[in-house]
Design an enzyme around this catalytic site. Structure first.
Site, PDB file in Angstrom:
ATOM      1  N   ARG A 255      52.673  36.437  48.331  1.00 22.06           N
ATOM      2  CA  ARG A 255      54.022  36.989  48.299  1.00 22.06           C
ATOM      3  C   ARG A 255      54.589  36.799  46.905  1.00 22.06           C
ATOM      4  O   ARG A 255      54.314  35.790  46.241  1.00 22.06           O
ATOM      5  CB  ARG A 255      54.927  36.308  49.341  1.00 22.06           C
ATOM      6  CG  ARG A 255      54.579  36.633  50.788  1.00 22.06           C
ATOM      7  CD  ARG A 255      54.837  38.099  51.114  1.00 22.06           C
ATOM      8  NE  ARG A 255      54.613  38.422  52.523  1.00 22.06           N
ATOM      9  CZ  ARG A 255      53.484  38.907  53.004  1.00 22.06           C
ATOM     10  NH1 ARG A 255      52.445  39.108  52.180  1.00 22.06           N
ATOM     11  NH2 ARG A 255      53.373  39.196  54.292  1.00 22.06           N
ATOM     12  N   GLU A 284      60.484  44.349  46.050  1.00 27.16           N
ATOM     13  CA  GLU A 284      59.621  45.499  46.312  1.00 27.16           C
ATOM     14  C   GLU A 284      60.449  46.624  46.924  1.00 27.16           C
ATOM     15  O   GLU A 284      61.275  46.367  47.813  1.00 27.16           O
ATOM     16  CB  GLU A 284      58.480  45.094  47.255  1.00 27.16           C
ATOM     17  CG  GLU A 284      57.574  44.033  46.642  1.00 27.16           C
ATOM     18  CD  GLU A 284      56.462  43.564  47.571  1.00 27.16           C
ATOM     19  OE1 GLU A 284      56.340  44.125  48.686  1.00 27.16           O
ATOM     20  OE2 GLU A 284      55.730  42.648  47.194  1.00 27.16           O
ATOM     21  N   HIS A 303      51.578  46.513  46.645  1.00 29.28           N
ATOM     22  CA  HIS A 303      51.437  45.783  47.896  1.00 29.28           C
ATOM     23  C   HIS A 303      50.472  46.528  48.838  1.00 29.28           C
ATOM     24  O   HIS A 303      50.779  46.785  50.004  1.00 29.28           O
ATOM     25  CB  HIS A 303      52.789  45.576  48.577  1.00 29.28           C
ATOM     26  CG  HIS A 303      52.792  44.398  49.518  1.00 29.28           C
ATOM     27  ND1 HIS A 303      53.906  43.625  49.737  1.00 29.28           N
ATOM     28  CD2 HIS A 303      51.808  43.851  50.280  1.00 29.28           C
ATOM     29  CE1 HIS A 303      53.622  42.664  50.607  1.00 29.28           C
ATOM     30  NE2 HIS A 303      52.354  42.786  50.950  1.00 29.28           N
TER      31      HIS A 303
END
Length: 337
Positions: A255, A284, A303
Site C-alpha cells: 500500500r 490513487e 495499482h
C-alpha cells in the site's frame, strides 16, 4: 417443530448483476436447500430502504474506483452495505480490507473476509518483473530505443549480478513467500520481516519489524508486500531510505501509505536510491502533477500488479467456500481480525 432449512426465510445477498450472472448457479449449489435472493444496490439518491444478510464485493463493483476516489457504482454499493441493518458478513475481492467502508462495517459487528491469496502468484510475478527490469536497466534501454540511440550497458552503466545481493521482504504472506522462493533460486539472500522472528523456512533469515533498521544497511532490494496496519503505516520513512546502501532499490506492491512518498521522491531525485518499482501510492489515482510519473529511475504502474484473467474464479472459490462455512457456522477463511 423447528423450521427446516428449506422453509427458512430466503438469504438476502447483496451482489452485482455481473456477479449474479457469473456465480448465481454456484451460489445456489453452495447453499443447497437454502433459498436465497439477490439484493440490488439502489441509486445513490434513492430513498428506498435496503437490507441484506451478506454482501459480496466483486471486482466489477470497485471498477476504476480507489479508496480515495469512488465512482458512482461503487458508491451505490458501499451505501447499500452501510444502510443494510441485517448485514452480518461481507466478502471482498481484494487481498486487504483497508478501505474505510470495511472498517466502518467491522465497527458495527459485521464480519469482513478478504480474498488474500487469490492473486498472490500474479502479484509476485509482477514484483519479480519489476525487480528484473530494474536490475537489467530496462527503463534506460527503452528510453534509448525510443530515441533510436545505440547504448550498450557498458562502463558505469553495467548492471550488477543479482547473485549474492540481499533482498529484504517486508511481509511474509502468500505474495512474500512466492517471491522469496524465486529470489532464492536466483541466488539472492533473503531477509524476511514479520511480526515474530519465527523461522520462515530453510535458507531464509527472519527478523521482526523492530529489527528492520538493523538489516536496511545490507539491503539491496527492499520489497514491500505487507498489509497496511498501524505498524506498517509510514514504516519506510526518510531515515529508513537513508539507511539503505548506495545502489539500493525499492519495490512496493503493498500500500502506498507504507512509504513516506515525499521522502521517496527526494531519495530518487538525489540518487540515494537507485530506482523503484511502484504499483501503489499515497493517493490513487496518482495525481497528474506527481513527479513520480517522470522520474527516469522509476517504473510506475496503476495499482495493477494483481490483475489477471484467472483472479475472478479464484475469488469466487474463496467466497463460495466461506459461504458454505457461514451456513455451517464454521470459522471463515481470511477473516479480518
Amino acid at each position: 417443530m423447528p423450521e427446516s432449512i428449506s422453509d427458512a426465510a430466503p438469504l438476502r445477498i447483496l451482489l452485482s448483476e455481473p456477479a449474479l450472472r457469473d456465480h448465481g448457479a454456484a451460489i445456489s449449489a453452495a447453499l443447497g436447500a437454502r433459498r436465497w435472493s439477490r439484493v440490488e444496490p439502489p441509486e445513490v439518491a434513492d430513498p428506498r430502504a435496503i437490507d441484506a444478510d451478506i454482501a459480496f464485493v466483486s471486482r466489477d463493483v470497485t471498477g476504476r474506483s480507489t479508496k480515495h476516489e469512488l465512482q458512482p457504482a461503487t458508491q451505490r454499493f458501499y451505501i447499500a452495505m452501510r444502510e443494510a441493518p441485517s448485514l452480518r458478513w461481507t466478502h471482498t475481492h481484494s487481498a486487504g480490507a483497508d478501505r474505510p467502508v470495511f472498517g466502518q462495517l467491522r465497527a458495527r459487528g459485521v464480519a469482513v473476509t478478504t480474498s488474500s491469496g487469490a492473486n498472490a502468484g500474479v502479484v509476485a510475478q509482477t514484483a519479480l518483473a519489476g525487480l528484473l527490469a530494474l536490475a537489467r536497466h530496462l527503463p534506460q534501454m527503452l528510453d534509448a530505443q525510443r530515441e533510436r540511440r545505440w547504448a550498450p550497458l557498458l562502463g558505469a552503466g553495467m548492471p550488477r549480478d543479482l547473485h549474492g545481493q540481499t533482498a529484504t521482504i517486508v511481509g511474509w504472506g502468500p505474495i512474500g513467500q512466492q517471491l522469496g522462493a524465486v529470489l532464492r533460486l536466483l541466488g539472492l539472500s533473503v531477509v524476511v520481516v514479520r511480526q515474530r522472528a519465527t523461522p520462515a523456512g530453510e535458507g531464509f533469515e527472519a527478523v521482526t519489524f523492530a529489527d528492520l533498521p538493523a538489516v536496511l544497511p545490507r539491503t539491496d532490494w527492499l520489497i514491500l508486500a505487507c498489509p497496511l496496519t498501524d505498524q506498517t503505516r509510514g514504516l519506510v520513512d526518510a531515515a529508513a531510505l537513508d539507511s539503505l546502501p548506495e545502489g539500493a532499490r525499492l519495490l512496493n506492491v503493498s500500500r502506498g501509505e507504507v512509504v513516506d512518498e515525499p521522502a521517496l521522491v527526494a531519495a530518487l531525485r538525489a540518487g540515494r536510491l537507485a530506482g523503484a518499482y511502484l504499483d501503489v501510492y499515497a493517493h490513487e489515482p496518482l495525481p497528474a502533477d506527481s513527479p513520480i510519473w517522470t522520474l527516469p529511475n522509476v517504473i510506475a504502474t496503476p495499482h495493477s500488479a494483481g490483475f489477471s484473467d484467472g483472479n475472478a474464479a479464484r475469488v469466487a472459490d474463496i467466497f463460495l467456500d466461506n459461504l458454505r462455512r457461514w451456513i455451517a457456522q464454521s470459522p471463515l477463511r481470511n477473516a479480518v481480525p
